[in-house]
Motif scaffolding. Sequence first.
Motif, PDB file in Angstrom:
ATOM      1  N   ASN A 113       0.855  -1.183   0.000  1.00  0.00           N
ATOM      2  CA  ASN A 113       0.000   0.000   0.000  1.00  0.00           C
ATOM      3  C   ASN A 113       0.890   1.233   0.000  1.00  0.00           C
ATOM      4  O   ASN A 113       2.022   1.147   0.478  1.00  0.00           O
ATOM      5  CB  ASN A 113      -0.921  -0.006   1.224  1.00  0.00           C
ATOM      6  CG  ASN A 113      -2.334  -0.346   0.819  1.00  0.00           C
ATOM      7  OD1 ASN A 113      -2.598  -0.689  -0.323  1.00  0.00           O
ATOM      8  ND2 ASN A 113      -3.237  -0.253   1.753  1.00  0.00           N
ATOM      9  N   PRO A 114       0.416   2.324  -0.534  1.00  0.00           N
ATOM     10  CA  PRO A 114      -0.957   2.596  -0.965  1.00  0.00           C
ATOM     11  C   PRO A 114      -1.271   2.120  -2.386  1.00  0.00           C
ATOM     12  O   PRO A 114      -2.407   2.209  -2.829  1.00  0.00           O
ATOM     13  CB  PRO A 114      -1.077   4.109  -0.869  1.00  0.00           C
ATOM     14  CG  PRO A 114       0.310   4.602  -1.140  1.00  0.00           C
ATOM     15  CD  PRO A 114       1.241   3.565  -0.550  1.00  0.00           C
ATOM     16  N   GLY A 115      -0.293   1.569  -3.100  1.00  0.00           N
ATOM     17  CA  GLY A 115      -0.490   1.185  -4.496  1.00  0.00           C
ATOM     18  C   GLY A 115      -1.547   0.111  -4.710  1.00  0.00           C
ATOM     19  O   GLY A 115      -2.360   0.218  -5.635  1.00  0.00           O
ATOM     20  N   ILE A 116      -1.564  -0.921  -3.862  1.00  0.00           N
ATOM     21  CA  ILE A 116      -2.517  -2.028  -4.046  1.00  0.00           C
ATOM     22  C   ILE A 116      -3.953  -1.535  -3.858  1.00  0.00           C
ATOM     23  O   ILE A 116      -4.826  -1.801  -4.690  1.00  0.00           O
ATOM     24  CB  ILE A 116      -2.184  -3.189  -3.089  1.00  0.00           C
ATOM     25  CG1 ILE A 116      -0.872  -3.869  -3.507  1.00  0.00           C
ATOM     26  CG2 ILE A 116      -3.312  -4.204  -3.020  1.00  0.00           C
ATOM     27  CD1 ILE A 116      -0.939  -4.643  -4.800  1.00  0.00           C
ATOM     28  N   GLN A 117      -4.214  -0.827  -2.784  1.00  0.00           N
ATOM     29  CA  GLN A 117      -5.565  -0.309  -2.557  1.00  0.00           C
ATOM     30  C   GLN A 117      -5.940   0.694  -3.651  1.00  0.00           C
ATOM     31  O   GLN A 117      -7.061   0.666  -4.161  1.00  0.00           O
ATOM     32  CB  GLN A 117      -5.676   0.354  -1.189  1.00  0.00           C
ATOM     33  CG  GLN A 117      -7.074   0.877  -0.921  1.00  0.00           C
ATOM     34  CD  GLN A 117      -7.243   1.406   0.492  1.00  0.00           C
ATOM     35  OE1 GLN A 117      -6.299   1.443   1.275  1.00  0.00           O
ATOM     36  NE2 GLN A 117      -8.445   1.810   0.827  1.00  0.00           N
ATOM     37  N   GLY A 118      -5.016   1.543  -4.011  1.00  0.00           N
ATOM     38  CA  GLY A 118      -5.287   2.510  -5.066  1.00  0.00           C
ATOM     39  C   GLY A 118      -5.619   1.830  -6.374  1.00  0.00           C
ATOM     40  O   GLY A 118      -6.534   2.247  -7.091  1.00  0.00           O
ATOM     41  N   LEU A 119      -4.910   0.746  -6.690  1.00  0.00           N
ATOM     42  CA  LEU A 119      -5.180   0.017  -7.922  1.00  0.00           C
ATOM     43  C   LEU A 119      -6.558  -0.640  -7.879  1.00  0.00           C
ATOM     44  O   LEU A 119      -7.293  -0.597  -8.870  1.00  0.00           O
ATOM     45  CB  LEU A 119      -4.095  -1.033  -8.172  1.00  0.00           C
ATOM     46  CG  LEU A 119      -4.213  -1.806  -9.476  1.00  0.00           C
ATOM     47  CD1 LEU A 119      -4.213  -0.874 -10.682  1.00  0.00           C
ATOM     48  CD2 LEU A 119      -3.090  -2.828  -9.583  1.00  0.00           C
ATOM     49  N   ALA A 120      -6.931  -1.206  -6.743  1.00  0.00           N
ATOM     50  CA  ALA A 120      -8.269  -1.803  -6.615  1.00  0.00           C
ATOM     51  C   ALA A 120      -9.337  -0.742  -6.858  1.00  0.00           C
ATOM     52  O   ALA A 120     -10.319  -0.982  -7.575  1.00  0.00           O
ATOM     53  CB  ALA A 120      -8.441  -2.445  -5.240  1.00  0.00           C
ATOM     54  N   ASP A 121      -9.138   0.430  -6.290  1.00  0.00           N
ATOM     55  CA  ASP A 121     -10.103   1.524  -6.470  1.00  0.00           C
ATOM     56  C   ASP A 121     -10.152   1.998  -7.925  1.00  0.00           C
ATOM     57  O   ASP A 121     -11.223   2.211  -8.483  1.00  0.00           O
ATOM     58  CB  ASP A 121      -9.746   2.712  -5.567  1.00  0.00           C
ATOM     59  CG  ASP A 121     -10.030   2.450  -4.096  1.00  0.00           C
ATOM     60  OD1 ASP A 121     -10.873   1.582  -3.784  1.00  0.00           O
ATOM     61  OD2 ASP A 121      -9.386   3.107  -3.250  1.00  0.00           O
ATOM     62  N   VAL A 122      -8.987   2.174  -8.535  1.00  0.00           N
ATOM     63  CA  VAL A 122      -8.893   2.718  -9.884  1.00  0.00           C
ATOM     64  C   VAL A 122      -9.437   1.750 -10.935  1.00  0.00           C
ATOM     65  O   VAL A 122     -10.123   2.167 -11.876  1.00  0.00           O
ATOM     66  CB  VAL A 122      -7.418   3.085 -10.195  1.00  0.00           C
ATOM     67  CG1 VAL A 122      -7.157   3.237 -11.669  1.00  0.00           C
ATOM     68  CG2 VAL A 122      -7.021   4.342  -9.465  1.00  0.00           C
ATOM     69  N   LEU A 123      -9.137   0.469 -10.793  1.00  0.00           N
ATOM     70  CA  LEU A 123      -9.565  -0.502 -11.804  1.00  0.00           C
ATOM     71  C   LEU A 123     -11.046  -0.796 -11.760  1.00  0.00           C
ATOM     72  O   LEU A 123     -11.667  -1.034 -12.784  1.00  0.00           O
ATOM     73  CB  LEU A 123      -8.796  -1.824 -11.652  1.00  0.00           C
ATOM     74  CG  LEU A 123      -7.348  -1.837 -12.082  1.00  0.00           C
ATOM     75  CD1 LEU A 123      -6.749  -3.220 -11.827  1.00  0.00           C
ATOM     76  CD2 LEU A 123      -7.194  -1.445 -13.543  1.00  0.00           C
ATOM     77  N   SER A 124     -11.623  -0.798 -10.555  1.00  0.00           N
ATOM     78  CA  SER A 124     -12.998  -1.296 -10.427  1.00  0.00           C
ATOM     79  C   SER A 124     -14.030  -0.245 -10.818  1.00  0.00           C
ATOM     80  O   SER A 124     -14.296   0.693 -10.094  1.00  0.00           O
ATOM     81  CB  SER A 124     -13.251  -1.824  -9.015  1.00  0.00           C
ATOM     82  OG  SER A 124     -12.929  -0.876  -8.044  1.00  0.00           O
ATOM     83  N   GLY A 125     -14.593  -0.461 -12.001  1.00  0.00           N
ATOM     84  CA  GLY A 125     -15.667   0.394 -12.484  1.00  0.00           C
ATOM     85  C   GLY A 125     -17.020  -0.104 -12.021  1.00  0.00           C
ATOM     86  O   GLY A 125     -17.997   0.632 -11.996  1.00  0.00           O
ATOM     87  N   ALA A 126     -17.093  -1.364 -11.649  1.00  0.00           N
ATOM     88  CA  ALA A 126     -18.331  -1.982 -11.163  1.00  0.00           C
ATOM     89  C   ALA A 126     -17.993  -2.844  -9.956  1.00  0.00           C
ATOM     90  O   ALA A 126     -16.830  -3.175  -9.733  1.00  0.00           O
ATOM     91  CB  ALA A 126     -18.952  -2.845 -12.259  1.00  0.00           C
ATOM     92  N   THR A 127     -19.009  -3.185  -9.184  1.00  0.00           N
ATOM     93  CA  THR A 127     -18.813  -4.016  -8.003  1.00  0.00           C
ATOM     94  C   THR A 127     -19.946  -5.014  -7.890  1.00  0.00           C
ATOM     95  O   THR A 127     -21.096  -4.676  -8.150  1.00  0.00           O
ATOM     96  CB  THR A 127     -18.789  -3.154  -6.717  1.00  0.00           C
ATOM     97  OG1 THR A 127     -17.795  -2.150  -6.848  1.00  0.00           O
ATOM     98  CG2 THR A 127     -18.474  -3.989  -5.493  1.00  0.00           C
TER      99      THR A 127
END
Length: 172
Positions: A113-127
Amino acid sequence: MSSADPRRIVLFRHAKADWPQVPDHERPLADRGRQDAAAAGLKLAETGIPFDLALCSTAVRTRETWKLAVQELPYRPKTVYEERLYEASPGELIAVLNETADDVRNVVLIGHNPGIQGLADVLSGATEGDARERMSRRGFPAAAFAVLSFDGSWKALEPGTAALLDYWAPSE
């Protein structure tokens, strides 16, 4: 697996590290981190995702996390230790994933972190379900992971193109 099947990415933060007097890159796991890494490995196995590739930061704590977690999987995927994952931004992580060969379907990326959490946030357009709410509530503590899915080639992976399918974090 057909080309119509989605690709999956698991973004896995290293387990809790100790704070000895060593450079940051050389920090080992704490006792709790070793326990949480094995528990995360069991949860990764429960996802049923047949990982083709593991991309792991070269930091000691990420390598130790993966070594403990992978023992819980039904088989060991090819592992590449990648220096660029250490202290990487979401954009730098996407660049590494964009280089993945198209015959690879499922990747686990073990990083920081913060890269992993940031990547999860940035990539996910849907949930799907409540994964985003759980991730927002818990943050991305040590040994947590997010499961994402997307269609297309690795070169096409960019912000908003994936769906957040699941999220897991160890109990505190």
